[in-house]
Motif scaffolding. Structure first.
Motif, PDB file in Angstrom:
ATOM      1  N   GLU A 299     -80.586 -58.847  78.508  1.00  0.00           N
ATOM      2  CA  GLU A 299     -81.737 -57.920  78.908  1.00  0.00           C
ATOM      3  C   GLU A 299     -83.007 -58.356  78.700  1.00  0.00           C
ATOM      4  O   GLU A 299     -84.060 -58.290  78.967  1.00  0.00           O
ATOM      5  CB  GLU A 299     -81.452 -57.758  76.906  1.00  0.00           C
ATOM      6  N   ASP A 300     -83.277 -59.781  79.668  1.00  0.00           N
ATOM      7  CA  ASP A 300     -84.161 -60.703  80.168  1.00  0.00           C
ATOM      8  C   ASP A 300     -84.369 -60.348  81.410  1.00  0.00           C
ATOM      9  O   ASP A 300     -85.454 -61.079  82.008  1.00  0.00           O
ATOM     10  CB  ASP A 300     -84.364 -61.930  79.583  1.00  0.00           C
ATOM     11  N   GLU A 301     -83.753 -59.402  81.899  1.00  0.00           N
ATOM     12  CA  GLU A 301     -83.506 -59.910  83.856  1.00  0.00           C
ATOM     13  C   GLU A 301     -84.767 -58.649  83.938  1.00  0.00           C
ATOM     14  O   GLU A 301     -85.687 -57.994  83.649  1.00  0.00           O
ATOM     15  CB  GLU A 301     -82.268 -58.585  84.479  1.00  0.00           C
ATOM     16  N   ILE A 302     -85.288 -58.159  85.128  1.00  0.00           N
ATOM     17  CA  ILE A 302     -85.870 -57.722  85.561  1.00  0.00           C
ATOM     18  C   ILE A 302     -85.708 -56.086  85.769  1.00  0.00           C
ATOM     19  O   ILE A 302     -84.644 -56.438  86.298  1.00  0.00           O
ATOM     20  CB  ILE A 302     -86.888 -58.265  87.113  1.00  0.00           C
ATOM     21  N   GLY A 303     -86.798 -55.401  85.274  1.00  0.00           N
ATOM     22  CA  GLY A 303     -86.420 -53.536  84.983  1.00  0.00           C
ATOM     23  C   GLY A 303     -86.277 -53.424  83.920  1.00  0.00           C
ATOM     24  O   GLY A 303     -85.663 -52.424  84.397  1.00  0.00           O
ATOM     25  N   ARG A 304     -85.448 -53.810  83.217  1.00  0.00           N
ATOM     26  CA  ARG A 304     -84.854 -54.101  81.765  1.00  0.00           C
ATOM     27  C   ARG A 304     -85.577 -53.226  80.864  1.00  0.00           C
ATOM     28  O   ARG A 304     -87.435 -53.163  80.521  1.00  0.00           O
ATOM     29  CB  ARG A 304     -84.228 -54.897  80.856  1.00  0.00           C
ATOM     30  N   SER A 305     -85.307 -51.913  79.467  1.00  0.00           N
ATOM     31  CA  SER A 305     -86.349 -52.087  78.890  1.00  0.00           C
ATOM     32  C   SER A 305     -87.064 -52.541  78.186  1.00  0.00           C
ATOM     33  O   SER A 305     -85.977 -53.715  77.465  1.00  0.00           O
ATOM     34  CB  SER A 305     -85.489 -50.895  77.805  1.00  0.00           C
ATOM     35  N   PRO A 306     -88.378 -52.375  77.917  1.00  0.00           N
ATOM     36  CA  PRO A 306     -89.242 -53.450  77.262  1.00  0.00           C
ATOM     37  C   PRO A 306     -88.634 -53.509  75.225  1.00  0.00           C
ATOM     38  O   PRO A 306     -89.314 -52.484  75.317  1.00  0.00           O
ATOM     39  CB  PRO A 306     -90.747 -52.693  76.704  1.00  0.00           C
ATOM     40  N   VAL A 307     -88.743 -55.087  75.097  1.00  0.00           N
ATOM     41  CA  VAL A 307     -88.489 -54.641  73.625  1.00  0.00           C
ATOM     42  C   VAL A 307     -88.664 -55.712  73.711  1.00  0.00           C
ATOM     43  O   VAL A 307     -89.705 -56.926  74.249  1.00  0.00           O
ATOM     44  CB  VAL A 307     -86.749 -54.906  73.368  1.00  0.00           C
ATOM     45  N   ALA A 308     -88.957 -56.338  72.292  1.00  0.00           N
ATOM     46  CA  ALA A 308     -89.652 -57.951  71.455  1.00  0.00           C
ATOM     47  C   ALA A 308     -88.763 -57.616  69.600  1.00  0.00           C
ATOM     48  O   ALA A 308     -88.525 -56.961  68.905  1.00  0.00           O
ATOM     49  CB  ALA A 308     -90.976 -57.056  71.385  1.00  0.00           C
ATOM     50  N   LEU A 309     -88.958 -59.203  69.901  1.00  0.00           N
ATOM     51  CA  LEU A 309     -88.814 -59.174  68.326  1.00  0.00           C
ATOM     52  C   LEU A 309     -90.887 -59.802  67.851  1.00  0.00           C
ATOM     53  O   LEU A 309     -91.744 -60.544  68.184  1.00  0.00           O
ATOM     54  CB  LEU A 309     -88.228 -60.596  68.920  1.00  0.00           C
ATOM     55  N   ILE A 310     -90.889 -59.992  66.585  1.00  0.00           N
ATOM     56  CA  ILE A 310     -91.836 -60.199  66.122  1.00  0.00           C
ATOM     57  C   ILE A 310     -91.064 -61.116  64.913  1.00  0.00           C
ATOM     58  O   ILE A 310     -91.112 -61.365  63.999  1.00  0.00           O
ATOM     59  CB  ILE A 310     -92.059 -59.248  65.164  1.00  0.00           C
ATOM     60  N   SER A 311     -92.608 -62.141  64.732  1.00  0.00           N
ATOM     61  CA  SER A 311     -92.877 -63.167  63.563  1.00  0.00           C
ATOM     62  C   SER A 311     -92.317 -62.507  62.047  1.00  0.00           C
ATOM     63  O   SER A 311     -92.768 -61.931  62.129  1.00  0.00           O
ATOM     64  CB  SER A 311     -93.689 -63.824  64.195  1.00  0.00           C
ATOM     65  N   ALA A 312     -92.267 -63.397  61.346  1.00  0.00           N
ATOM     66  CA  ALA A 312     -92.191 -63.135  59.807  1.00  0.00           C
ATOM     67  C   ALA A 312     -93.477 -62.986  59.837  1.00  0.00           C
ATOM     68  O   ALA A 312     -93.456 -61.417  58.661  1.00  0.00           O
ATOM     69  CB  ALA A 312     -91.278 -64.118  58.871  1.00  0.00           C
ATOM     70  N   GLY A 313     -94.372 -63.668  59.676  1.00  0.00           N
ATOM     71  CA  GLY A 313     -95.831 -63.144  59.528  1.00  0.00           C
ATOM     72  C   GLY A 313     -96.531 -62.540  59.932  1.00  0.00           C
ATOM     73  O   GLY A 313     -97.235 -61.531  59.287  1.00  0.00           O
ATOM     74  N   PHE A 314     -96.134 -61.385  61.444  1.00  0.00           N
ATOM     75  CA  PHE A 314     -96.691 -60.712  61.964  1.00  0.00           C
ATOM     76  C   PHE A 314     -96.185 -59.689  61.222  1.00  0.00           C
ATOM     77  O   PHE A 314     -96.975 -57.911  61.266  1.00  0.00           O
ATOM     78  CB  PHE A 314     -96.329 -60.663  63.777  1.00  0.00           C
ATOM     79  N   TRP A 315     -94.497 -59.280  61.018  1.00  0.00           N
ATOM     80  CA  TRP A 315     -94.299 -58.187  59.719  1.00  0.00           C
ATOM     81  C   TRP A 315     -94.676 -57.996  59.117  1.00  0.00           C
ATOM     82  O   TRP A 315     -94.767 -57.016  58.470  1.00  0.00           O
ATOM     83  CB  TRP A 315     -92.607 -58.810  60.012  1.00  0.00           C
ATOM     84  N   GLU A 316     -95.398 -58.771  58.170  1.00  0.00           N
ATOM     85  CA  GLU A 316     -95.837 -58.979  56.941  1.00  0.00           C
ATOM     86  C   GLU A 316     -97.486 -58.733  57.157  1.00  0.00           C
ATOM     87  O   GLU A 316     -97.992 -57.642  56.418  1.00  0.00           O
ATOM     88  CB  GLU A 316     -95.436 -60.378  56.165  1.00  0.00           C
ATOM     89  N   ARG A 317     -97.941 -58.958  58.244  1.00  0.00           N
ATOM     90  CA  ARG A 317     -99.398 -58.350  58.470  1.00  0.00           C
ATOM     91  C   ARG A 317     -99.465 -56.754  58.790  1.00  0.00           C
ATOM     92  O   ARG A 317    -100.768 -56.379  58.244  1.00  0.00           O
ATOM     93  CB  ARG A 317    -100.022 -59.376  59.526  1.00  0.00           C
ATOM     94  N   LYS A 318     -98.758 -56.595  59.853  1.00  0.00           N
ATOM     95  CA  LYS A 318     -98.766 -55.196  60.580  1.00  0.00           C
ATOM     96  C   LYS A 318     -97.899 -54.045  59.646  1.00  0.00           C
ATOM     97  O   LYS A 318     -98.538 -53.373  59.758  1.00  0.00           O
ATOM     98  CB  LYS A 318     -98.670 -55.757  61.752  1.00  0.00           C
ATOM     99  N   PHE A 319     -97.036 -54.861  59.175  1.00  0.00           N
ATOM    100  CA  PHE A 319     -95.549 -53.455  58.558  1.00  0.00           C
ATOM    101  C   PHE A 319     -95.384 -53.401  57.255  1.00  0.00           C
ATOM    102  O   PHE A 319     -94.988 -53.123  56.390  1.00  0.00           O
ATOM    103  CB  PHE A 319     -94.272 -53.671  59.401  1.00  0.00           C
ATOM    104  N   GLY A 320     -96.302 -54.395  56.449  1.00  0.00           N
ATOM    105  CA  GLY A 320     -96.372 -54.633  54.996  1.00  0.00           C
ATOM    106  C   GLY A 320     -94.898 -55.404  55.054  1.00  0.00           C
ATOM    107  O   GLY A 320     -94.191 -55.576  53.721  1.00  0.00           O
ATOM    108  N   SER A 321     -93.630 -56.545  55.707  1.00  0.00           N
ATOM    109  CA  SER A 321     -92.322 -56.664  55.527  1.00  0.00           C
ATOM    110  C   SER A 321     -91.990 -55.207  55.236  1.00  0.00           C
ATOM    111  O   SER A 321     -90.871 -55.564  54.093  1.00  0.00           O
ATOM    112  CB  SER A 321     -92.147 -57.355  54.052  1.00  0.00           C
ATOM    113  N   LYS A 322     -91.861 -54.290  55.354  1.00  0.00           N
ATOM    114  CA  LYS A 322     -90.959 -53.022  55.701  1.00  0.00           C
ATOM    115  C   LYS A 322     -89.769 -53.144  55.502  1.00  0.00           C
ATOM    116  O   LYS A 322     -90.189 -53.753  57.705  1.00  0.00           O
ATOM    117  CB  LYS A 322     -91.648 -51.698  55.259  1.00  0.00           C
ATOM    118  N   SER A 323     -88.770 -52.872  55.537  1.00  0.00           N
ATOM    119  CA  SER A 323     -88.077 -52.688  55.755  1.00  0.00           C
ATOM    120  C   SER A 323     -87.241 -52.112  57.330  1.00  0.00           C
ATOM    121  O   SER A 323     -86.532 -52.245  58.189  1.00  0.00           O
ATOM    122  CB  SER A 323     -86.324 -52.698  55.053  1.00  0.00           C
ATOM    123  N   ASP A 324     -87.846 -50.521  57.485  1.00  0.00           N
ATOM    124  CA  ASP A 324     -87.099 -49.611  58.692  1.00  0.00           C
ATOM    125  C   ASP A 324     -89.119 -50.191  59.454  1.00  0.00           C
ATOM    126  O   ASP A 324     -89.249 -49.405  60.846  1.00  0.00           O
ATOM    127  CB  ASP A 324     -88.123 -48.631  58.196  1.00  0.00           C
TER     128      ASP A 324
END
Length: 894
Positions: free
Chosen positions: A213-238
């Motif tokens: 999944e880290d090869e050039i040309g694959r679909s753009p995906v991302a992992l987020i930190s727990a702090g970012f999850w809480e700050r931007k998404f209110g720690s929602k499970s969806d």
């Protein structure tokens, strides 16, 4: 009969040999004798009566156990008596008790605070499975032992090695997040798929990157930190499956990292967003010769040593150099133990500070030992009487050790409170990138350290008075009455004061050298004027991404115009490449007239700054010859460069460099040197001269090729020179950029003064702590000398009275008492200077001093004078009190 008698004798001897006292042996004989007598009266034979007696005693082992239990109970009982008596003695002497406890609080508290930092940074095991297998991976190349790794080389290293179970890479980045409120810059990293599995990290939700999944040309995906999850998404499970607009592209969230993941080491930093390395839009990612700030992380296979792995990676590197001689000649993989990468720079500093604070505790213990010695002299009659009435010497010694241990435990308890405050204060002073700072707290090992330290301190400073009692002659002590201590007793106290003075001078000399180093660094000319200089990063609106080069150039010109029109701005320049003391970039070249080298790594190297005409004015860099860039140096004009004076001397010698031509690696046409500027300290105020790569080359920003111009919308540096405070025009600039486009983002603001301060943060941290420890040592030494001189004056009141009665005036008494302190201070200074020279050599070896010799006579003279002044003050008060003694009253008191 004879056999039974011999058995009883052996039995009694057994108890005696195993530590049974005479009372028990007598008690055993008495019980056996009475039982035998009772048996004979009952009509038994002697042999039978003795056999029955032994049976009734329950056997030898039960008798031994009963005796041990009785001895244990007696020990606890006497220990309780010692504690109760010690509390009464300490309560009746509140002044002594308070001074002793506060002295120990300072010593134990300072040691505990620093040990909590050492424990968190150096001693705690790394929070990763099998941390000894972890290594960081870099590219060893000319001028850089741990340089960045190219992406193609990483893939070949990953495929061809035989010693690593996994190899991953990471590159620090900053995404611009839009579509979720106001645009903002997010600390991010590009990583390869193995990055998190190597560290044993499991997602709190969702999944990690899949292989490939880290090869050039694959679909753009991302992992987020727990702090970012809480700050931007209110720690929602969806949150899984939602998208983030990063740099104008949509990335799908596939997982959330655990809240305790906080990797900050070397070229890795804690981030809020992680994306696969193949999603980086840098066109140079496929270039085998481009490092691009990429560094690696790997795990050794079980049983493989670092040396074996390094040899294996050397073989892989050599094969690549043979296959790609132009790009990989001279390039080798470099493995560094993960712990060394994390704490290698701060380890010598922390160990030096731990040794220094240990000296503070020693001085505190010596102070309390002196106090106890003085009190033991005053209590000599008490101890002599107790021994004369039947108390053993060991009981008296145990009483003294009990009292000293109680003082130490009380000092340790208060020291924990001081340590908690001191740890937080030290962390505020610590460098911003102090490794493992989040793991520093008063943990269970720290509490255990404090307890052991307190007990050790109690034994240490209680040992001298206890040993004194063990050697005292009972009759001599009773004969002396209240006439005070002998010369031998005073000699011990004087020796302890000498030790305090010597130790204080050692710490003072270290602090003095550090302070002088900081003063010397403040006078170093960095080659520019840092005051009033601000750097920011600027991200263009997403609509500009992919725009033609001419549109991007027009955008940069508009940015320049708007910032230049801001009140208070004296100069502005867009930045690319290196920037002093912040980040580096290099250019490879060869001089006109030289044959083109076969390999890139055989070319000449120079630090590359890509700037605009306003850079020189904004930074205050001197122009020594020729000219700097102007508006005519654009994409349509002949390529020009400016070099620094060090570059000119190194490559052109004494000849005039103006008009000389050099061939840059990435351009077909040669560039003409049009100017020479002063050298700028790229690598820091204190370390620039130690780097092999120092020559500097300036290229015109407007002459950047279209490939690099296309990357400007992702983010570009801006240098702003102000006539006053560097931060004053920032709000106006931000507003002006928003007027250009609401998605325009100004971020990562740092003043040049702040950047320089960051490079000196480790020095400043060690200097402040060492100065604090030296001040504590000096205060404690002064208190110790004051206490000893005061005690000696009190004990020699009669002698002073006789001197005054025989004609000595007050000035004679003043000189005599101050002379006592002066002699101790001089001897302590002499001993301390020898130890200070050894400390200075150690600081020089660890590169903790700068611009001053290790054996600096001015520093040594200054701290010696300070020590003598403190000794004078400590002696003067008891000396003045001695001059007020009434001779007749002193004689009558005797």
């Amino acid at each position: 009969m004879k056999k039974l008698r011999a058995f009883l004798l052996r039995l009694r001897g057994l108890f005696r040999n195993q530590g049974a006292d005479r009372d028990f042996a007598a008690e055993l004989d008495g019980h056996i004798a009475m039982d035998i007598e009772d048996g004979v009266r009952a009509g038994l034979s002697h042999d039978e009566a003795r056999r029955q007696a032994l049976i009734r005693l329950g056997g030898v082992e039960q008798a031994k156990m009963a005796h041990r239990e009785r001895r244990g109970l007696r020990f606890l009982e006497t220990l309780g008596q010692d504690v109760v008596y010690g509390l009464r003695v300490l309560r009746k002497n509140p002044g002594f008790t308070v001074i002793a406890i506060l002295t120990l609080t300072l010593g134990i508290g300072a040691n505990t605070a620093l040990f909590s930092i050492v424990n968190g940074v150096l001693l705690n095991p790394l929070p990763y499975p099998r941390p000894d297998e972890l290594v960081t991976v870099h590219a060893s190349k000319p001028n850089f032992d741990t340089g960045s790794v190219s992406y193609p080389n990483f893939r070949d290293w990953q495929r061809d090695n035989q010693s690593l179970s996994a190899l991953a890479i990471s590159r620090i980045y900053s995404f611009v997040l839009t579509g979720a409120g106001e645009a903002e810059s997010i600390p991010s990293q590009f990583v390869s798929s193995d990055f998190f599995p190597i560290l044993g990290v499991k997602p709190a939700s969702g999944r990690l990157f899949a292989p490939g999944e880290d090869e050039i040309g694959r679909s753009p995906v991302a992992l987020i930190s727990a702090g970012f999850w809480e700050r931007k998404f209110g720690s929602k499970s969806d949150v899984l499956g939602k998208t983030l607009t990063l740099d104008g592209r949509d990335f799908t969230i596939i997982g959330v990292l655990p809240g305790d993941f906080n990797l900050t080491v070397g070229n890795f930093r804690a981030s809020e967003i992680y994306a696969p390395i193949g999603q980086w839009g840098n066109t140079a990612l496929k270039d085998r010769a481009a490092g691009l700030g990429i560094h690696g992380l790997a795990r050794l296979k079980p049983g493989v040593t670092l040396e074996q792995a390094q040899a294996d990676m050397n073989n892989v590197s050599d094969r690549l150099a043979a296959a790609f001689p132009e790009e990989d000649h001279g390039i080798r993989a470099k493995l560094v133990p993960f712990r060394q990468s994390m704490v290698g720079e701060v380890q010598p500093i922390l160990l030096a500070l731990l040794a220094a604070v240990g000296f503070v505790l020693l001085i505190a213990c010596v102070n309390v030992a002196n106090l106890l010695l003085a009190r033991s002299n005053a209590r000599a009659q008490e101890f002599a009487v107790r021994i004369a009435l039947g108390a053993g010497r060991m009981r008296v010694i145990r009483q003294l050790l009990t009292e000293s241990t109680m003082l130490a435990l009380a000092g340790g308890a208060l020291g924990l409170v001081l340590a908690n405050w001191g740890t937080h204060a030290a962390l505020k002073l610590a460098p911003s990138r102090l490794p493992r700072a989040s793991e520093i707290h008063l943990s269970l090992p720290v509490l255990a350290f404090t307890l052991l330290l307190s007990l050790a301190a109690g034994i240490l400073f209680g040992l001298l008075p206890a040993l004194r009692i063990s050697r005292e002659n009972l009759q001599d002590t009773l004969k002396e009455g209240g006439r005070g201590p002998t010369g031998a007793r005073q000699g011990t106290q004087r020796a302890l004061v000498v030790f305090e003075m010597a130790t204080a001078l050692v710490l003072l000399s270290g602090a003095g050298l550090m302070i002088r180093s900081m003063v010397a660094l403040s006078k170093v000319d960095p080659g520019f004027q840092p005051h009033g200089v601000l750097t920011v990063s600027l991200a263009a609106p997403p609509s500009l991404k992919g725009a033609p080069a001419d549109a991007v150039r027009a955008y940069t010109r508009e940015v320049d115009r708007r910032i230049e029109q801001t009140p208070g701005v004296r100069g502005v320049s867009l930045l690319w490449g290196a920037f002093p003391m912040n980040y580096d970039d290099e250019d490879l070249f060869w001089l006109e007239g030289e044959p083109k080298p076969a390999s890139q790594n055989d070319m000449h190297w120079a630090i590359r700054y890509i700037v605009e005409p306003g850079y020189l004015k904004a930074m205050g860099i001197s122009l020594t010859r020729g000219r700097f860039f102007n508006e005519n140096d654009d994409q349509h004009s002949p390529r020009v460069v400016v070099v620094d004076d060090l570059f000119a001397r190194k490559f052109f010698g004494s000849s005039d460099p103006i008009g000389k031509r050099i061939h840059l690696e990435n351009f077909d046409d040669a560039a003409t040197v049009v100017g020479v500027v002063g050298h700028v300290n790229q690598w820091g105020l204190d370390s620039d001269a130690t780097y092999p790569l120092r020559a500097e080359l300036y290229e015109a920003f407007a002459q950047l090729p279209p490939m690099q111009i296309a990357r400007i919308p992702d983010g570009v540096g801006v240098l702003i020179g102000s006539s006053g405070d560097a931060w004053a025009p920032l709000k106006s600039i931000q507003e002006s950029m928003r007027q250009m486009n609401r998605d325009e983002l100004v971020y990562d603001m740092r003043s040049m003064d702040e950047i320089i301060a960051t490079t000196l943060a480790s020095r400043r941290f060690s200097m402040i702590l060492l100065a604090v420890f030296a001040a504590l040592a000096l205060i404690l030494a002064m208190v110790g000398m004051y206490g000893v001189i005061s005690y000696l004056v009190g004990q020699r009141t009669q002698e002073i009275g006789i001197r005054m009665a025989l004609g000595a005036d007050r000035r004679d008494i003043l000189r005599w008492v101050i002379g006592e302190g002066g002699r101790m201070a001089i001897l302590g200074a002499a001993v301390g200077l020898l130890a200070a020279l050894a400390l200075a050599q150690m600081l020089a070896h660890w590169s903790l001093i700068y611009g001053v010799r290790a054996y600096d006579p001015w520093t040594m003279a200054a701290v010696t004078i300070l020590l003598m002044a403190v000794a004078l003050v400590a002696s003067y008060i008891p000396a003045m009190r001695a001059t007020r003694i009434d001779p007749m009253r002193a004689l009558r008191n005797e």
